[in-house]
Scaffold this motif. Structure first.
Motif, short mmCIF file in Angstrom:
data_model
loop_
_atom_site.label_atom_id
_atom_site.label_comp_id
_atom_site.label_asym_id
_atom_site.label_seq_id
_atom_site.Cartn_x
_atom_site.Cartn_y
_atom_site.Cartn_z
N UNK A 168 -22.61 15.23 -34.99
CA UNK A 168 -22.52 13.84 -34.55
C UNK A 168 -22.99 13.68 -33.12
N UNK A 169 -23.01 14.78 -32.36
CA UNK A 169 -23.47 14.74 -30.98
C UNK A 169 -24.94 15.17 -30.87
N UNK A 225 -31.33 10.05 -34.03
CA UNK A 225 -32.66 9.48 -34.21
C UNK A 225 -33.02 9.39 -35.69
N UNK A 226 -32.63 10.38 -36.49
CA UNK A 226 -32.86 10.30 -37.95
C UNK A 226 -32.18 9.07 -38.53
N UNK A 276 -25.66 10.76 -40.64
CA UNK A 276 -24.85 9.98 -39.70
C UNK A 276 -24.22 8.76 -40.35
N UNK A 277 -24.93 8.14 -41.30
CA UNK A 277 -24.33 7.01 -42.01
C UNK A 277 -23.08 7.47 -42.77
N UNK A 278 -23.15 8.67 -43.34
CA UNK A 278 -21.98 9.22 -44.03
C UNK A 278 -20.83 9.49 -43.07
N UNK A 313 -15.64 7.50 -41.11
CA UNK A 313 -14.77 7.10 -40.00
C UNK A 313 -14.27 5.66 -40.19
N UNK A 314 -15.14 4.77 -40.65
CA UNK A 314 -14.73 3.39 -40.90
C UNK A 314 -13.68 3.34 -42.01
#
Length: 129
Positions: free
Chosen positions: A14-15, A21-22, A31-33, A38-39
């Motif tokens: 995540x960092x 950028x992807x 990152x969407x996952x 988290x949401x």
């Protein structure tokens, strides 16, 4: 807890500037996952807090204040956050993690994040809320 969170950010990538950028280029779901999980975790935790009547260590009932009506502040705040995230390649959370990992250019990002926070405090009375 901060060190543990930092390790999680690094291990989950995540960092990672490349992962971020992807995401912005819609090239990977990674990152969407992470953000989606988290949401969902936040939604579940908020629901459980409201439903259970949980109390803090000093005995006060934990409450979650409702969001203010209107869209302007959320759109402007989200756009500002998104532009900063896109330019720096990192959101505020992992800045300290990356500094701890020796990514010294993040000092510039941290400096501008602090400057932006100070500017918001100085201009708060004149901004739409």
């Amino acid at each position: 807890m901060g060190v543990y969170f930092g390790v999680i950010l690094v291990k989950s990538e995540a960092a990672s500037w490349y992962r971020i950028q992807e995401m912005f280029r819609f090239e990977a779901f990674h990152m969407f996952g992470l953000i989606g999980s988290a949401v969902l975790t936040g939604m579940l935790t908020t629901w459980l807090l409201r439903r259970s009547g949980a109390r803090s260590l000093d005995g006060q009932t934990i409450t979650v204040a409702p969001k203010e009506r209107g869209w302007t502040r959320y759109v402007l705040g989200g756009a500002t956050f998104g532009v900063g995230w896109g330019l720096a390649g990192v959101c505020p959370g992992p800045v300290f993690t990356l500094l701890g990992a020796g990514v010294w250019p993040m000092l510039v990002v941290l400096g501008f994040a602090l400057l932006g926070t100070w500017l918001y405090g100085a201009l708060r009375e004149h901004l739409p809320h």
